[in-house]
Design a protein around this motif. Structure first.
Motif, PDB file in Angstrom:
ATOM      1  N   ARG A  41       0.834  -1.210   0.000  1.00 32.45           N
ATOM      2  CA  ARG A  41       0.000   0.000   0.000  1.00 32.45           C
ATOM      3  C   ARG A  41       0.866   1.256   0.000  1.00 32.45           C
ATOM      4  O   ARG A  41       0.565   2.238  -0.696  1.00 32.45           O
ATOM      5  CB  ARG A  41      -0.938   0.000   1.209  1.00 32.45           C
ATOM      6  CG  ARG A  41      -2.084  -0.989   1.117  1.00 32.45           C
ATOM      7  CD  ARG A  41      -3.142  -0.702   2.168  1.00 32.45           C
ATOM      8  NE  ARG A  41      -2.625  -0.859   3.518  1.00 32.45           N
ATOM      9  CZ  ARG A  41      -2.673  -1.993   4.204  1.00 32.45           C
ATOM     10  NH1 ARG A  41      -3.197  -3.081   3.660  1.00 32.45           N
ATOM     11  NH2 ARG A  41      -2.198  -2.052   5.433  1.00 32.45           N
ATOM     12  N   ARG A  42       1.945   1.218   0.795  1.00 27.05           N
ATOM     13  CA  ARG A  42       2.842   2.382   0.861  1.00 27.05           C
ATOM     14  C   ARG A  42       3.532   2.624  -0.480  1.00 27.05           C
ATOM     15  O   ARG A  42       3.670   3.765  -0.926  1.00 27.05           O
ATOM     16  CB  ARG A  42       3.883   2.141   1.964  1.00 27.05           C
ATOM     17  CG  ARG A  42       4.687   3.363   2.360  1.00 27.05           C
ATOM     18  CD  ARG A  42       3.874   4.319   3.211  1.00 27.05           C
ATOM     19  NE  ARG A  42       3.454   3.701   4.456  1.00 27.05           N
ATOM     20  CZ  ARG A  42       4.175   3.718   5.575  1.00 27.05           C
ATOM     21  NH1 ARG A  42       5.355   4.312   5.590  1.00 27.05           N
ATOM     22  NH2 ARG A  42       3.712   3.164   6.688  1.00 27.05           N
ATOM     23  N   ARG A  49       1.092   4.071  -2.960  1.00 33.61           N
ATOM     24  CA  ARG A  49       0.880   5.500  -2.706  1.00 33.61           C
ATOM     25  C   ARG A  49       1.999   6.330  -3.332  1.00 33.61           C
ATOM     26  O   ARG A  49       1.760   7.393  -3.922  1.00 33.61           O
ATOM     27  CB  ARG A  49       0.817   5.740  -1.199  1.00 33.61           C
ATOM     28  CG  ARG A  49       0.258   7.107  -0.787  1.00 33.61           C
ATOM     29  CD  ARG A  49       0.248   7.227   0.715  1.00 33.61           C
ATOM     30  NE  ARG A  49      -0.373   6.057   1.336  1.00 33.61           N
ATOM     31  CZ  ARG A  49      -0.051   5.579   2.542  1.00 33.61           C
ATOM     32  NH1 ARG A  49       0.918   6.154   3.236  1.00 33.61           N
ATOM     33  NH2 ARG A  49      -0.665   4.530   3.029  1.00 33.61           N
ATOM     34  N   ASN A  55       1.656   6.593  -7.064  1.00 31.25           N
ATOM     35  CA  ASN A  55       0.551   7.467  -7.450  1.00 31.25           C
ATOM     36  C   ASN A  55       0.929   8.944  -7.285  1.00 31.25           C
ATOM     37  O   ASN A  55       0.188   9.828  -7.696  1.00 31.25           O
ATOM     38  CB  ASN A  55      -0.686   7.182  -6.594  1.00 31.25           C
ATOM     39  CG  ASN A  55      -1.535   6.066  -7.168  1.00 31.25           C
ATOM     40  OD1 ASN A  55      -1.750   6.015  -8.374  1.00 31.25           O
ATOM     41  ND2 ASN A  55      -2.002   5.174  -6.312  1.00 31.25           N
TER      42      ASN A  55
END
Length: 209
Positions: A198-199, A202, A205
């Motif tokens: 997830r990190r 991020r 993105n």
């Protein structure tokens, strides 16, 4: 439409920190059972084959420090989130960086190969072993280097977070990091690997990558 080139993520750290296991656990966290893994020896010899992840854990993860010689990598598509598509990511496993000059020629060449790659790699995944009793001089130098990079380009990862005594070691590491974000990870813990994914998503993105 032209696709984006892969984002290269280099795993670095001391010998025995768990770089290869972390790389394979990352592939596994994406739901992969197998992957095409390339290997480049310090002398330049390039090979590649499709490995089942479970098999690779047995064959490529050493029982002692300094097992990986040269570079190993695999390219996968990382989902970026709802309606955001996917981004190819190349996860690169490297030779451990010893604190001093190794007597083993392959380790010296592999370390030089890793250092050269640091100059152009897009994302650095720096693993610090919570069971090692503190930062090495190499760890300190990598942290100093990572501070100079834009946000999302350097990850300080506290490896082996599932081991006994890791909680206290993690607190000391966070104190030594002087404000840098430290993510505790265990290649054996699916929750930790998903948190790292997830990190990374991020960061991909964000505007830098």
């Amino acid at each position: 439409m032209k696709s984006n080139p892969p984002v290269e993520c280099l795993i670095v750290g001391a010998p025995g920190v768990g770089k290869t296991m972390f790389a394979l656990a990352f592939l596994e966290s994406l739901g992969l059972d197998e992957a095409l893994i390339y290997r480049e020896a310090p002398g330049g010899r390039l090979t590649g084959r499709v490995w089942r992840i479970a098999e690779a854990k047995q064959a490529l993860v050493g029982q002692g420090a300094g097992t990986t010689r040269g570079l190993q990598w695999a390219t996968v598509d990382l989902p970026l989130g709802l309606a955001k598509g996917r981004r190819p990511v190349t996860i690169v496993d490297s030779t451990g960086l010893p604190a001093g000059v190794s007597e083993d020629e392959e380790i010296r060449e592999g370390a030089a190969q890793t250092i050269a790659l640091l100059k152009r790699i897009q994302v650095i995944l720096h693993l610090v072993d919570l069971t090692a009793g503190g930062l090495t001089d190499v760890d300190t130098a990598l942290i100093r280097f990572g501070r100079q990079l834009p946000a999302g380009r350097y990850f300080l990862l506290a490896s082996k977070a599932d081991q006994a005594g890791a909680h206290d070691s993690l607190a000391r590491l966070r104190g030594s990091a002087n404000g840098l974000d430290v993510l505790a990870v265990s290649a054996l813990c699916r929750h930790d690997m998903l948190a790292f994914t997830r990190r990374l998503r991020r960061a991909l993105n964000g505007p830098v990558l």
